[in-house]
Design a protein around this motif. Structure first.
Motif, mmCIF file in Angstrom:
data_model
loop_
_atom_site.group_PDB
_atom_site.id
_atom_site.type_symbol
_atom_site.label_atom_id
_atom_site.label_comp_id
_atom_site.label_asym_id
_atom_site.label_seq_id
_atom_site.Cartn_x
_atom_site.Cartn_y
_atom_site.Cartn_z
ATOM 1 N N THR A 192 -10.527 -47.305 64.276
ATOM 2 C CA THR A 192 -10.986 -46.150 65.050
ATOM 3 C C THR A 192 -12.354 -46.363 65.683
ATOM 4 O O THR A 192 -12.830 -45.508 66.430
ATOM 5 N N VAL A 193 -12.993 -47.496 65.396
ATOM 6 C CA VAL A 193 -14.335 -47.739 65.939
ATOM 7 C C VAL A 193 -14.386 -48.970 66.839
ATOM 8 O O VAL A 193 -15.450 -49.499 67.135
ATOM 9 N N ASP A 197 -16.982 -52.390 70.355
ATOM 10 C CA ASP A 197 -17.020 -52.827 71.748
ATOM 11 C C ASP A 197 -15.672 -52.550 72.411
ATOM 12 O O ASP A 197 -14.777 -53.399 72.437
ATOM 13 N N ALA A 198 -15.547 -51.356 72.960
ATOM 14 C CA ALA A 198 -14.311 -50.978 73.636
ATOM 15 C C ALA A 198 -14.118 -51.707 74.950
ATOM 16 O O ALA A 198 -13.041 -51.618 75.558
ATOM 17 N N THR A 246 -29.677 -47.684 75.575
ATOM 18 C CA THR A 246 -29.305 -48.847 74.763
ATOM 19 C C THR A 246 -28.929 -48.503 73.327
ATOM 20 O O THR A 246 -28.073 -49.166 72.736
ATOM 21 N N ASP A 247 -29.558 -47.465 72.761
ATOM 22 C CA ASP A 247 -29.338 -47.161 71.345
ATOM 23 C C ASP A 247 -28.406 -45.987 71.105
ATOM 24 O O ASP A 247 -27.906 -45.814 69.983
ATOM 25 N N GLU A 248 -28.197 -45.183 72.144
ATOM 26 C CA GLU A 248 -27.350 -44.002 71.956
ATOM 27 C C GLU A 248 -26.100 -44.023 72.844
ATOM 28 O O GLU A 248 -24.979 -44.040 72.346
ATOM 29 N N ARG A 295 -22.256 -45.464 71.798
ATOM 30 C CA ARG A 295 -21.265 -44.397 71.678
ATOM 31 C C ARG A 295 -20.042 -44.682 72.542
ATOM 32 O O ARG A 295 -18.896 -44.506 72.113
ATOM 33 N N THR A 296 -20.271 -45.150 73.770
ATOM 34 C CA THR A 296 -19.131 -45.427 74.655
ATOM 35 C C THR A 296 -18.300 -46.598 74.158
ATOM 36 O O THR A 296 -17.086 -46.640 74.380
#
Length: 525
Positions: A89-90, A157-158, A452-454, A458-459
């Motif tokens: 899921t990640v 890493d989608a 870079t950190d948020e 998240r994407t």
């Protein structure tokens, strides 16, 4: 007569033809099976995929396979050699199941071990200018039996499926491509739609249909000759003289305009136009005193007239760009236009005055003289004219050949410089992530933790890319707030061809890589 076609119009025409019962038929007759000859000014730098992160991809797409690819009309990776999915899921475990019965053109079996070998050697060799940098999120490659490959990522890493769909990740035969060095015999052994029958560096490549190919591509011709030209003038002459059937990559804006005119020498030719994903932009080095103040950068953004730029310099062969994410890519916005509106010298003067700047700002703009085409010098001349017309700036323009230019901006020597970007894959991540962070593709540190950190982390957890549009829209808002990058324009793509050739409107994938199998000779209307 000359025929000019846009992709949208071409699609509509194709639909009408099919409804009328008179669509193009590839068939197996002699006319439909004739060889196609394509001209380009973009020759490969190497025949080994482990060494190339450049226009060599155009050849690779046609002679190698990747696990995933981008069929015409798709902006998301689709199955080619394999069917793949994230199993968590990640977005950290990516599993691919190979098609049954895959073989290389030499007869060897294409199995999970071959895939692992192909990916691992990219990182092992780590060739200068090669694609190893695309695999930064990869931890290890695991095989499970003959047909299953599992990629374990260090972090979410989608975008990893998009990376696997690039020609850089071409699958090669382990018996022909050493694990720790590049192949040196000048041969190519792949499993793509074509085999490379012969290759003369800088001259031509002879491709023949691969009878053992199993993938998404439906080849509409039997063979293709690619001719490499040093100069576009010679390529256009060859098209007019019927020595080649089509051109791809290399036409100048002047040649596109000239080819679009209804002139006798253009009789029997057609021009297919599509929106490109390559962009041009300015980079501000915030460490340089001349542009360290945000007000200066915002004032420049307030007066640059993109419409005038593309009209005067590129004669309509490019279009204004108001975001680093171009039109045609998910998440595209017009953030700079929304924030600044039309060019306005009075507003720019107000920005400078509020910052206590009362004298004309002296700026030096740098560009490369030999990388982005003949229009670059004229482009920077026009930028200088626009800024100086406001009486708010005094601009000096300097140009250097690419190697010297690259060395200069990498050392932080240039306050403002022009760059271009050709995407690795059609996802908004590839138009934002490379330009931010302490170490980025521009060698001008741009630390913005919210991006870079948020936002980006998240994407990258979301394999459904349609769910992260808001994050990318916010990232583009931040780019507008900081004006460290100023998008100028995005290119249009053109295929000039004989009217006897069909399929030009389908021959460019979302990476703007030529899919030669879409070209065919018209057998009926």
């Amino acid at each position: 007569m000359f025929n000019r076609t846009s992709l949208r119009a071409a699609a509509a025409l194709a639909s009408i033809s099919l409804l009328a019962g008179c669509g193009l038929v590839a068939g197996d007759d002699a006319e439909g099976s004739k060889k196609i000859t394509v001209g380009t000014t973009s020759a490969p730098t190497t025949l080994d995929p482990a060494a190339a992160w450049d226009n060599s991809w155009e050849l690779y797409r046609n002679v190698f396979q990747t696990l995933l690819s981008f069929p015409t009309g798709s902006t998301a990776p689709q199955p080619d050699a394999a069917d793949c999915t994230f199993t968590d899921t990640v977005s950290q475990v990516y599993r691919c199941e190979l098609r049954e019965g895959l073989t290389f053109s030499g007869g060897a079996k294409l199995d999970a071990k071959a895939v692992k070998h192909s990916i691992d050697r990219i990182r092992t060799i780590d060739a200068q200018g090669g694609p190893a940098g695309l695999l930064g999120s990869l931890d290890r490659v695991e095989t499970q039996g003959d047909r299953t490959v599992v990629f374990h990522l260090r972090k979410s890493d989608a975008t990893f499926p998009f990376i696997l769909a690039t020609p850089a990740m071409s699958i090669v035969d382990p018996a022909k491509y050493p694990a720790d060095k590049l192949r040196e015999d000048g041969g190519v052994t792949g499993s793509g739609p074509y085999t490379l029958e012969s290759y003369q560096e800088g001259d031509r490549a002879e491709l023949a249909g691969n009878p053992t190919y199993k993938g998404f591509a439906q080849r509409k011709n039997d063979a293709v000759t690619i001719r490499y030209f040093q100069q576009s003038e010679a390529m256009v002459k060859a098209l007019r003289d019927k020595e080649i059937d089509a051109t791809y990559r290399g036409l100048t804006s002047e040649e596109v305009v000239e080819l679009g005119e209804n002139r006798k020498e253009n009789e029997g030719l057609q021009l297919v136009e599509s929106t490109g994903a390559d962009i041009r932009y300015l980079v501000f080095n915030a460490k340089d005193p001349s542009v360290s103040k945000l007000a200066v950068r915002r004032a420049v953004a307030q007066v640059v007239d993109r419409s005038a730029l593309v009209s005067k310099v590129y004669q309509g062969t490019a279009e204004p760009l108001y975001s680093m994410v171009p039109k045609g890519i998910a998440g595209h916005t017009t953030s700079f236009l929304d924030s600044y509106g039309k060019p306005d010298a009075a507003k720019a003067a107000e920005l400078l005055s509020e910052a206590g700047i009362t004298e004309p700002v002296e700026l030096t703009f740098w560009y490369t003289t030999d990388r982005y085409g003949s229009g670059t010098a004229a482009e920077f001349k026009e930028l200088k004219r626009q800024l100086e017309a406001t009486k708010l700036f005094k601009v000096t323009v300097q140009g250097k050949p690419w190697k010297e230019f690259q060395g200069g901006y990498q050392k932080g020597s240039y306050p403002v410089f022009g760059r271009g970007w050709f995407p690795d894959f059609p996802d908004p991540d590839n138009f934002i992530a490379p330009f931010v962070g302490k170490q980025n593709a521009l060698s001008t540190p741009y630390v913005r933790p919210e991006i870079t950190d948020e936002l980006l982390p998240r994407t990258r957890k979301a394999s459904d890319r349609s769910t992260v549009t808001k994050e990318f829209e916010r990232a583009q808002e931040i780019l507008v707030e900081d004006v460290r990058l100023l998008p100028l324009w995005q290119g249009k793509l053109y295929i000039a061809a004989s009217e006897e050739i069909a399929g030009g409107e389908r021959a460019l994938d979302p990476q703007t890589v030529m899919q030669l199998w879409e070209l065919q000779r018209k057998t009926s209307w």
